[in-house]
Write a protein that holds these residues in place. Sequence first.
Motif, mmCIF file in Angstrom:
data_model
loop_
_atom_site.group_PDB
_atom_site.id
_atom_site.type_symbol
_atom_site.label_atom_id
_atom_site.label_comp_id
_atom_site.label_asym_id
_atom_site.label_seq_id
_atom_site.Cartn_x
_atom_site.Cartn_y
_atom_site.Cartn_z
ATOM 1 N N PRO A 157 0.870 -1.168 0.145
ATOM 2 C CA PRO A 157 0.065 0.142 -0.120
ATOM 3 C C PRO A 157 0.960 1.196 0.023
ATOM 4 C CG PRO A 157 -0.192 -1.344 2.009
ATOM 5 C CD PRO A 157 1.022 -1.759 1.022
ATOM 6 N N GLY A 158 2.257 1.148 -0.026
ATOM 7 C CA GLY A 158 2.976 2.386 0.408
ATOM 8 C C GLY A 158 2.852 3.378 -0.845
ATOM 9 N N PRO A 159 2.958 3.061 -1.811
ATOM 10 C CA PRO A 159 2.947 4.015 -3.038
ATOM 11 C C PRO A 159 1.574 4.918 -2.781
ATOM 12 C CG PRO A 159 3.782 2.074 -3.893
ATOM 13 C CD PRO A 159 3.331 1.825 -2.501
ATOM 14 N N TYR A 160 0.620 4.300 -2.426
ATOM 15 C CA TYR A 160 -0.741 4.931 -2.447
ATOM 16 C C TYR A 160 -1.155 5.681 -1.161
ATOM 17 C CZ TYR A 160 -0.210 1.775 -6.264
ATOM 18 O OH TYR A 160 0.345 1.029 -7.167
ATOM 19 N N PHE B 204 -4.481 -2.363 -6.932
ATOM 20 C CA PHE B 204 -3.368 -2.196 -6.062
ATOM 21 C C PHE B 204 -3.951 -2.539 -4.538
ATOM 22 C CE2 PHE B 204 -4.525 2.098 -7.491
ATOM 23 C CZ PHE B 204 -4.888 2.716 -5.956
ATOM 24 N N SER B 205 -3.148 -2.846 -3.612
ATOM 25 C CA SER B 205 -3.348 -3.080 -2.306
ATOM 26 C C SER B 205 -4.367 -1.826 -1.883
ATOM 27 C CB SER B 205 -2.209 -2.826 -1.461
ATOM 28 O OG SER B 205 -2.584 -3.182 -0.172
ATOM 29 N N LYS B 206 -5.432 -2.429 -1.180
ATOM 30 C CA LYS B 206 -6.425 -1.521 -0.280
ATOM 31 C C LYS B 206 -7.068 -0.383 -1.568
ATOM 32 C CE LYS B 206 -3.943 -1.407 3.843
ATOM 33 N NZ LYS B 206 -3.071 -0.421 4.587
ATOM 34 N N MET B 207 -7.378 -0.829 -2.856
ATOM 35 C CA MET B 207 -7.424 0.106 -3.809
ATOM 36 C C MET B 207 -8.899 0.749 -3.685
ATOM 37 S SD MET B 207 -7.499 -0.764 -7.803
ATOM 38 C CE MET B 207 -7.815 0.297 -9.045
ATOM 39 N N ASN C 140 0.801 -10.563 9.651
ATOM 40 C CA ASN C 140 1.141 -9.404 9.076
ATOM 41 C C ASN C 140 -0.004 -8.470 9.426
ATOM 42 O OD1 ASN C 140 2.753 -7.405 7.631
ATOM 43 N ND2 ASN C 140 0.880 -7.680 6.127
ATOM 44 N N THR C 141 0.072 -7.159 9.643
ATOM 45 C CA THR C 141 -1.112 -6.210 9.416
ATOM 46 C C THR C 141 -0.326 -4.949 8.961
ATOM 47 O OG1 THR C 141 -2.246 -7.077 11.313
ATOM 48 C CG2 THR C 141 -2.762 -5.038 10.514
ATOM 49 N N CYS C 142 -0.826 -4.312 8.001
ATOM 50 C CA CYS C 142 -0.525 -2.980 7.354
ATOM 51 C C CYS C 142 -1.554 -1.814 7.577
ATOM 52 C CB CYS C 142 -0.177 -3.283 5.927
ATOM 53 S SG CYS C 142 1.132 -4.276 5.512
ATOM 54 N N TRP C 143 -1.273 -1.012 8.232
ATOM 55 C CA TRP C 143 -1.922 0.162 8.414
ATOM 56 C C TRP C 143 -1.461 1.295 7.517
ATOM 57 C CZ3 TRP C 143 -0.288 -2.805 12.660
ATOM 58 C CH2 TRP C 143 -1.313 -3.391 13.310
ATOM 59 N N VAL D 61 -5.112 -3.774 6.600
ATOM 60 C CA VAL D 61 -5.445 -4.940 6.145
ATOM 61 C C VAL D 61 -4.401 -6.074 6.770
ATOM 62 C CG1 VAL D 61 -3.846 -4.464 4.235
ATOM 63 C CG2 VAL D 61 -5.564 -6.261 3.957
ATOM 64 N N GLY D 62 -4.760 -7.188 7.046
ATOM 65 C CA GLY D 62 -3.919 -8.084 7.732
ATOM 66 C C GLY D 62 -4.352 -9.593 7.506
ATOM 67 N N ALA D 63 -3.238 -10.518 7.759
ATOM 68 C CA ALA D 63 -3.561 -12.094 7.318
ATOM 69 C C ALA D 63 -2.578 -12.669 8.485
ATOM 70 C CB ALA D 63 -3.652 -12.224 5.991
ATOM 71 N N THR D 64 -2.985 -14.084 8.606
ATOM 72 C CA THR D 64 -2.194 -15.004 9.162
ATOM 73 C C THR D 64 -1.693 -16.074 8.252
ATOM 74 O OG1 THR D 64 -4.127 -16.182 9.653
ATOM 75 C CG2 THR D 64 -3.172 -14.495 11.509
ATOM 76 N N TYR D 65 -0.518 -16.463 8.444
ATOM 77 C CA TYR D 65 0.041 -17.577 7.432
ATOM 78 C C TYR D 65 0.681 -18.606 8.124
ATOM 79 C CZ TYR D 65 0.118 -13.021 4.880
ATOM 80 O OH TYR D 65 -0.362 -11.949 4.481
ATOM 81 N N GLU D 66 0.678 -19.746 7.352
ATOM 82 C CA GLU D 66 1.156 -21.028 7.936
ATOM 83 C C GLU D 66 2.560 -21.320 6.741
ATOM 84 O OE1 GLU D 66 -1.635 -23.744 8.574
ATOM 85 O OE2 GLU D 66 -1.983 -23.931 6.238
#
Lengths: 234, 422
Positions: free
Chosen positions: B194-197, B225-228, B360-363, B374-379
């Motif tokens: 999401p950084g550029p946006y 793009f992310s969180k569009m 991960n979570t991105c604010w 936006v966030g998610a868990t992973y394995e």
Amino acid sequence: MQAKALLPLAVAAFMVAGAGHAQDSDAVAAGEKVFGKCKSCHQIGAGATDRVGPHLNGLFGRPAGAHEGYRYSKSMERAGVDGLVWTAETLDAYIENPKSLVSKTRMNFRGLKSGADRANLLAYLRSFSDNPANIPEAEPTAKGIDHDLDPAILALEGDPEYGEYLSSECTACHQADGSADGIPSVTGWPIDDFVVAMHAYKDKLRPHPVMQMMAARLGDEEIAALAAYFKDLE
Amino acid sequence: MTMNRRLFMGTSAAALTTLAAPALLADGHGKPRVIVIGGGSGGATAARYIAKDNKGAVDVTLIEPSRTYYTCYFSNLYLGGFKEMDDLGHTYGTLASKYGVNVVHDWAIDVDRDAKTVSLAGGASLPYDKLILSPGIDFVDGAVEGWSVAAQNAMPHAYKAGSQTELLKAQIMAMPEGGTFAMVAPPNPYRCPPGPYERVSMVAHMLKANNPTAKIIVADPKPKFSKMALFQEGWADHYSGMIDWIGPDFGGGNVSVDPAAMTINIDGEETSVDVCNVIPAMKAGRIADMAGVTDGNWAPVNAADMSSKADEDVYVLGDASQQGDMPKSGFSANSQAKVCANAVRGALTGSKVFPAKFSNTCWSLIGTDDGVKVGATYEATDEKIAKVDGFISATGEDSATRKATYEESEGWYAGITADMFS
């Protein structure tokens, strides 16, 4: 044609609601007695005003911390923002153990352990909400059910070493030294409160998308391990 | 090339025997040695966790040229005027004093995986038992026609935080009234989706207050793009008419720049711009390539412990790694570092290794008190780090929720930087 068909249905629905209401009147009367424990801080009914705690008219269906004019704890305001709405189910969990649902609520009440007392109290509170007959009942099985976790879960002994490893996922947001600035502290909690709170996230009773997601994949042993580790963290 | 490298290695081996060796042997005799290259989110976390949990049983050396690390996350908030540069700076003193990490401010210039040594620009050669690479990103040469690192003063990337970020902000503040800010957005995969946006939002926030007739053009090779939806909703709410996002359907992927003339050419149409933020395609930080653990632009790793697919004694963390479903973010690097630290500690000392878990979570901040996440868990699976579950902020959320999300992001920043540096 349509109107005719609808009418009998509406009557039937009214009768069901009416019958339910009549059955509840005993519960309401019993709940009024239980409310004695709440009276020193809360008023309810005609002319009720905010005292130490907010008045409780129209409570059902209201977001937590949303009654205007009353100064709530930050924790309660936050719960409301996160999506906590007072329903039979959430109130039941809150009254049973206030701090398990809203960590730093100012409501200084140990909680009602008896499921029957809580059910009666809720029936009483409900009668002062707008259109009480229209408030959806919690699913019948939920009523009067004790929200206590399985005692076996609470009895689990957590492995603090495992907890320390798991905690590294928590400390990406929650500070290990207990500082709380925008994100609440998770250190030094009594084990039972910690376990109950985490299971409340897991069961999606307690709101917050990140915490619900994190708790969703923690098993009972892992929650116990985290509780054991964070309890003694200074 | 091989010859030169051998000669160079020979020289540094000589230097080791005369200068560095006595100190190293005296300090480290008998103890397993871990070298971490790169003191960002992945490297600092790995060094801290290995040193902290081993309580002196393992020698941990962290090689990082910068004395102060400026986080790329929250650097957009500096552009928007919500944070000061000093708020983003972190130093390594506590890693050294509290956990005994040997912090070496030098460049790692080569890795010899057969001899298990790392060469430093200063001349030393350091031996390792386990090597952790967390070098972040570099830019793909020639990714944007007309741009190279030599032109980064005229057209900053500002995608490694610090002086580049300050330069970009100074250029934004110096824009003429009604001027044009252009961004060349990167193709996938890249650091901080999401950084550029978020940056576009923060630049718009700054311009709205100081230069409200200014325009923003974004040339983007990606259709999505992310969180569009969240960003586009926010741009319409806060910065109506200011931002022109040009996706690939309208030639956003066909871009060249001329840093001398300060022009950008989008699909054949040339425009004069006052500020041009070029964020080129990315690849793993160069040392990963030199260590020979990359395949194409990134370094493939095993999901269970972040070890390189090419060498079980080398681990790659964060942006440089090719791991599967996790976005390239500081949060991801921090999460991966803890899994890696646990595995490395187990391999070297026999301590218990617990199963990998990632999250991960991105604010992102869109405007004042308008935060989204936006966030998610992973394995770990046999093939990759695989997504388990996730969430994203909803469009149309009320202002109290957005404000709480922003406040939460500030709490997260304090928490995660403490988890790396304190």
